[in-house]
Design a protein around this motif. Structure first.
Motif, PDB file in Angstrom:
ATOM      1  N   ASP A  22      14.656  28.963  19.314  1.00 56.32           N
ATOM      2  CA  ASP A  22      13.600  28.225  18.957  1.00 56.32           C
ATOM      3  C   ASP A  22      13.601  27.454  17.730  1.00 56.32           C
ATOM      4  O   ASP A  22      12.806  27.362  16.784  1.00 56.32           O
ATOM      5  CB  ASP A  22      12.477  29.515  18.449  1.00 56.32           C
ATOM      6  CG  ASP A  22      12.084  30.385  19.632  1.00 56.32           C
ATOM      7  OD1 ASP A  22      12.170  30.066  20.799  1.00 56.32           O
ATOM      8  OD2 ASP A  22      11.895  31.586  19.557  1.00 56.32           O
ATOM      9  N   GLY A  23      14.780  26.679  17.662  1.00 58.16           N
ATOM     10  CA  GLY A  23      15.037  25.620  16.805  1.00 58.16           C
ATOM     11  C   GLY A  23      15.439  26.172  15.509  1.00 58.16           C
ATOM     12  O   GLY A  23      15.618  25.205  14.525  1.00 58.16           O
ATOM     13  N   VAL A  24      15.933  27.255  15.439  1.00 58.98           N
ATOM     14  CA  VAL A  24      16.451  27.889  14.132  1.00 58.98           C
ATOM     15  C   VAL A  24      18.027  28.642  14.443  1.00 58.98           C
ATOM     16  O   VAL A  24      17.743  29.460  15.310  1.00 58.98           O
ATOM     17  CB  VAL A  24      15.547  28.783  13.547  1.00 58.98           C
ATOM     18  CG1 VAL A  24      15.820  29.384  12.110  1.00 58.98           C
ATOM     19  CG2 VAL A  24      14.306  27.907  13.302  1.00 58.98           C
ATOM     20  N   ALA A  25      18.708  28.411  13.539  1.00 62.19           N
ATOM     21  CA  ALA A  25      19.875  29.338  13.756  1.00 62.19           C
ATOM     22  C   ALA A  25      20.384  30.041  12.407  1.00 62.19           C
ATOM     23  O   ALA A  25      19.961  29.640  11.312  1.00 62.19           O
ATOM     24  CB  ALA A  25      21.081  28.242  13.791  1.00 62.19           C
ATOM     25  N   ALA A  26      20.692  31.175  12.452  1.00 62.66           N
ATOM     26  CA  ALA A  26      21.262  32.012  11.366  1.00 62.66           C
ATOM     27  C   ALA A  26      22.577  31.623  10.776  1.00 62.66           C
ATOM     28  O   ALA A  26      23.482  31.355  11.740  1.00 62.66           O
ATOM     29  CB  ALA A  26      21.157  33.361  11.734  1.00 62.66           C
ATOM     30  N   VAL A  27      22.826  31.202   9.730  1.00 58.38           N
ATOM     31  CA  VAL A  27      24.218  30.821   9.198  1.00 58.38           C
ATOM     32  C   VAL A  27      24.404  31.926   8.104  1.00 58.38           C
ATOM     33  O   VAL A  27      23.595  32.073   7.173  1.00 58.38           O
ATOM     34  CB  VAL A  27      24.208  29.511   8.805  1.00 58.38           C
ATOM     35  CG1 VAL A  27      25.574  29.146   8.050  1.00 58.38           C
ATOM     36  CG2 VAL A  27      23.688  28.440  10.133  1.00 58.38           C
ATOM     37  N   THR A  28      25.695  32.436   8.016  1.00 56.74           N
ATOM     38  CA  THR A  28      26.108  33.173   7.217  1.00 56.74           C
ATOM     39  C   THR A  28      27.459  32.507   6.433  1.00 56.74           C
ATOM     40  O   THR A  28      28.283  32.132   7.012  1.00 56.74           O
ATOM     41  CB  THR A  28      26.669  34.636   7.340  1.00 56.74           C
ATOM     42  OG1 THR A  28      25.760  35.188   8.101  1.00 56.74           O
ATOM     43  CG2 THR A  28      26.834  35.647   6.325  1.00 56.74           C
ATOM     44  N   VAL A  29      27.223  32.234   5.027  1.00 54.43           N
ATOM     45  CA  VAL A  29      28.484  31.764   4.389  1.00 54.43           C
ATOM     46  C   VAL A  29      28.847  32.553   3.251  1.00 54.43           C
ATOM     47  O   VAL A  29      28.011  33.200   2.578  1.00 54.43           O
ATOM     48  CB  VAL A  29      27.793  30.377   3.724  1.00 54.43           C
ATOM     49  CG1 VAL A  29      29.082  29.919   2.803  1.00 54.43           C
ATOM     50  CG2 VAL A  29      27.364  29.421   4.678  1.00 54.43           C
ATOM     51  N   THR A  30      30.326  32.947   3.134  1.00 55.13           N
ATOM     52  CA  THR A  30      30.890  33.679   2.238  1.00 55.13           C
ATOM     53  C   THR A  30      31.582  32.920   1.305  1.00 55.13           C
ATOM     54  O   THR A  30      32.311  31.875   1.788  1.00 55.13           O
ATOM     55  CB  THR A  30      31.673  34.788   2.785  1.00 55.13           C
ATOM     56  OG1 THR A  30      30.828  35.614   3.650  1.00 55.13           O
ATOM     57  CG2 THR A  30      32.256  35.726   1.630  1.00 55.13           C
ATOM     58  N   ALA A  31      31.299  32.982  -0.077  1.00 58.26           N
ATOM     59  CA  ALA A  31      31.987  31.909  -1.045  1.00 58.26           C
ATOM     60  C   ALA A  31      32.755  32.697  -2.242  1.00 58.26           C
ATOM     61  O   ALA A  31      31.838  33.756  -2.572  1.00 58.26           O
ATOM     62  CB  ALA A  31      30.992  30.896  -1.445  1.00 58.26           C
ATOM     63  N   GLU A  32      33.583  32.251  -2.791  1.00 55.65           N
ATOM     64  CA  GLU A  32      34.093  32.755  -3.989  1.00 55.65           C
ATOM     65  C   GLU A  32      33.766  32.036  -4.957  1.00 55.65           C
ATOM     66  O   GLU A  32      33.598  30.922  -5.085  1.00 55.65           O
ATOM     67  CB  GLU A  32      35.627  32.746  -3.951  1.00 55.65           C
ATOM     68  CG  GLU A  32      36.617  33.470  -4.835  1.00 55.65           C
ATOM     69  CD  GLU A  32      36.491  33.163  -6.386  1.00 55.65           C
ATOM     70  OE1 GLU A  32      36.109  34.169  -7.145  1.00 55.65           O
ATOM     71  OE2 GLU A  32      36.668  32.070  -6.559  1.00 55.65           O
TER      72      GLU A  32
END
Length: 146
Positions: free
Chosen positions: A107-117
């Motif tokens: 539906d035009g939306v994506a889940a993005v998971t970002v792990t950062a230090e």
């Protein structure tokens, strides 16, 4: 009852004033605006005993996460450049991205998971989070773990 500490994330304005003042006194000591606990306590308008009572249990959220690995989850619009802008914000803050996971857009939306230090960040975690939330195409952003 477990001896393991339990933590809550609470907006600063919802906390009793004493907790905010203890955090401010700790900051004054760290920034060398005050040389002694007595001076820092007097600067923010609390007693030394109040400072000592709460000093080990009151920490600003950013202090807890500084030098740690933090995982963000964002809901991003499926539009060219949205993910790139998010990644540029991480780079500008000095965060070191460790992983990126993205779902197929629905539906035009994506889940993005970002792990950062975050130990090398020039910006605070609050500033980075605010910057990410204000990016065009960001529907939702939250910190999952840190």
């Amino acid at each position: 009852m477990s001896d393991t500490p339990k933590y809550f994330i609470v907006e600063a304005h919802a906390l009793p004033e004493i907790f905010r003042k203890v955090a401010r006194a700790k900051q004054a000591l760290e920034l060398r605006e005050a040389e002694t606990v007595n001076e820092a306590a007097r600067l923010v308008g609390i007693s030394r005993s109040a400072f000592y009572k709460y000093k080990d249990v009151v920490r600003p959220f950013n202090d807890m996460l500084n030098g740690h690995i933090v995982t963000f989850q964002a809901m991003l619009r499926d539009e060219p450049g949205v993910l790139s802008a998010i990644l540029n914000s991480f780079a500008a803050s000095g965060a070191n991205i460790l992983t990126i996971n993205q779902t197929i857009p629905t539906d035009g939306v994506a889940a993005v998971t970002v792990t950062a230090e975050t130990s090398g960040m020039r910006a605070t975690l609050e500033e980075l989070t605010r910057d990410l939330r204000n990016q065009t195409g960001v529907v939702k952003l939250e910190i999952l773990a840190g």
